[in-house]
Design a protein around this motif. Structure first.
Motif, PDB file in Angstrom:
ATOM      1  N   UNK A   1     -15.912   2.807  -8.802  1.00 52.44           N
ATOM      2  CA  UNK A   1     -14.975   1.890  -9.455  1.00 52.44           C
ATOM      3  C   UNK A   1     -13.523   2.097  -9.021  1.00 52.44           C
ATOM      4  N   UNK A   2     -13.332   2.760  -7.884  1.00 52.00           N
ATOM      5  CA  UNK A   2     -11.995   2.951  -7.335  1.00 52.00           C
ATOM      6  C   UNK A   2     -12.004   2.612  -5.846  1.00 52.00           C
TER       7      UNK A   2
ATOM      8  N   UNK B   1       0.844  -1.196   0.000  1.00 45.63           N
ATOM      9  CA  UNK B   1       0.000   0.000   0.000  1.00 45.63           C
ATOM     10  C   UNK B   1       0.880   1.246   0.000  1.00 45.63           C
ATOM     11  N   UNK B   2       0.611   2.144  -0.917  1.00 44.06           N
ATOM     12  CA  UNK B   2       1.339   3.409  -0.986  1.00 44.06           C
ATOM     13  C   UNK B   2       0.736   4.382   0.023  1.00 44.06           C
ATOM     14  N   UNK B   3       1.580   4.970   0.859  1.00 43.19           N
ATOM     15  CA  UNK B   3       1.134   5.901   1.894  1.00 43.19           C
ATOM     16  C   UNK B   3       1.778   7.267   1.678  1.00 43.19           C
ATOM     17  N   UNK B   4       1.131   8.340   2.122  1.00 41.49           N
ATOM     18  CA  UNK B   4       1.694   9.684   1.939  1.00 41.49           C
ATOM     19  C   UNK B   4       2.829   9.975   2.917  1.00 41.49           C
TER      20      UNK B   4
ATOM     21  N   UNK C   1     -10.377   2.130   3.900  1.00 41.79           N
ATOM     22  CA  UNK C   1     -10.525   2.088   2.444  1.00 41.79           C
ATOM     23  C   UNK C   1     -12.001   1.932   2.107  1.00 41.79           C
ATOM     24  N   UNK C   2     -12.460   2.703   1.124  1.00 41.41           N
ATOM     25  CA  UNK C   2     -13.856   2.703   0.709  1.00 41.41           C
ATOM     26  C   UNK C   2     -13.899   2.465  -0.803  1.00 41.41           C
ATOM     27  N   UNK C   3     -14.704   1.521  -1.236  1.00 39.04           N
ATOM     28  CA  UNK C   3     -14.860   1.267  -2.668  1.00 39.04           C
ATOM     29  C   UNK C   3     -16.024   2.097  -3.189  1.00 39.04           C
TER      30      UNK C   3
ATOM     31  N   UNK D   1      -6.686   1.723  -8.216  1.00 40.43           N
ATOM     32  CA  UNK D   1      -7.510   0.800  -9.009  1.00 40.43           C
ATOM     33  C   UNK D   1      -7.523  -0.586  -8.387  1.00 40.43           C
ATOM     34  N   UNK D   2      -6.744  -0.777  -7.326  1.00 41.98           N
ATOM     35  CA  UNK D   2      -6.691  -2.067  -6.645  1.00 41.98           C
ATOM     36  C   UNK D   2      -6.930  -1.884  -5.152  1.00 41.98           C
ATOM     37  N   UNK D   3      -7.523  -2.863  -4.525  1.00 43.67           N
ATOM     38  CA  UNK D   3      -7.832  -2.765  -3.100  1.00 43.67           C
ATOM     39  C   UNK D   3      -6.579  -2.699  -2.246  1.00 43.67           C
ATOM     40  N   UNK D   4      -5.506  -3.319  -2.698  1.00 49.88           N
ATOM     41  CA  UNK D   4      -4.256  -3.329  -1.932  1.00 49.88           C
ATOM     42  C   UNK D   4      -3.625  -1.947  -1.839  1.00 49.88           C
ATOM     43  N   UNK D   5      -3.980  -1.048  -2.748  1.00 53.21           N
ATOM     44  CA  UNK D   5      -3.467   0.318  -2.696  1.00 53.21           C
ATOM     45  C   UNK D   5      -2.114   0.516  -3.331  1.00 53.21           C
ATOM     46  N   UNK D   6      -1.779  -0.307  -4.317  1.00 50.77           N
ATOM     47  CA  UNK D   6      -0.466  -0.225  -4.954  1.00 50.77           C
ATOM     48  C   UNK D   6      -0.499   0.441  -6.328  1.00 50.77           C
ATOM     49  N   UNK D   7      -1.694   0.761  -6.825  1.00 50.95           N
ATOM     50  CA  UNK D   7      -1.803   1.350  -8.169  1.00 50.95           C
ATOM     51  C   UNK D   7      -2.618   2.642  -8.083  1.00 50.95           C
TER      52      UNK D   7
END
Length: 217
Positions: A70-71, A1-4, A65-67, A105-111
């Protein structure tokens, strides 16, 4: 997961705190705060007028995380005990909830594709590739006292975020507790400088992150 990564202003005296610091410092209805037993009817937390930012506490934030649309909207909320920011002496208040959200675009937060940064009652938005990145992580500049979040360093009106203070690149991201939807105020300030509601009570910021992003500047 990418974090700030958050870069504070060099004159900043407050930093993100774990929410349990309110139990050490505050009261509600003149009784010590217990996050596990907050009044269901709401109310206001109250902190001492001579309060200082606690030292030795870990730098903590809260992730969810909230879906939607489509994101996957990864939200990173941070809690400050005090907001000394004011215009013409007006606007100072106890408590401050701020956040940055990264849409992926992915639940893992890598994209990642989109970012939104909270600023007072509004926000700022950018595409991920238009942000300043450090090893793939977006850099956020935090304004002195107001804790408004910006994508670049510099002064903007009464907000100044020089980015020359502490660099918060190892924040401990925790899950939210039931306190996230408590219907009260995280401070005893009212009027122009009003203490914030719980994150879960902040309307579209919480429940419709895509709408908040669309309305940001």
């Amino acid at each position: 997961m990418i974090t700030p990564i958050f870069k504070l202003d060099s004159r900043e005296k407050w930093r993100p705190q774990p929410v349990e610091t309110v139990e050490l410092l505050g009261t509600i209805r003149k009784k010590p705060i217990d996050l596990a037993k907050l009044p269901k009817s709401g109310g206001r937390m109250d902190f001492p007028p001579d309060m200082k930012d606690p030292k030795g506490t870990p730098v903590v934030g809260y992730h969810r995380v909230v879906e939607r649309a489509h994101l996957y909207w990864h939200q990173f909320w941070v809690w400050y005990l005090y907001n000394p920011w004011a215009i013409a002496g007006v606007g100072v208040h106890e408590g401050d909830w701020e956040f940055v959200q990264i849409a992926t675009v992915d639940e893992a937060g890598d994209r990642p594709v989109l970012l939104t940064a909270s600023q007072h009652k509004t926000g700022e938005k950018r595409e991920y590739w238009g942000c300043e990145l450090l090893k793939g992580r977006p850099v956020i500049y935090v304004a002195r006292d107001s804790h408004a979040n910006f994508f670049t360093a510099g002064a903007r009106g009464s907000d100044d975020a020089n980015g020359k203070g502490k660099v918060l690149d190892a924040i401990e991201w925790r899950e939210f507790g039931p306190w996230a939807t408590w219907p009260g105020r995280w401070g005893n300030s009212d009027g122009v400088g009003q203490s914030p509601q719980s994150p879960g009570s902040q309307a579209e910021r919480w429940s419709q992150p895509e709408v908040y992003h669309a309305r940001a500047r």
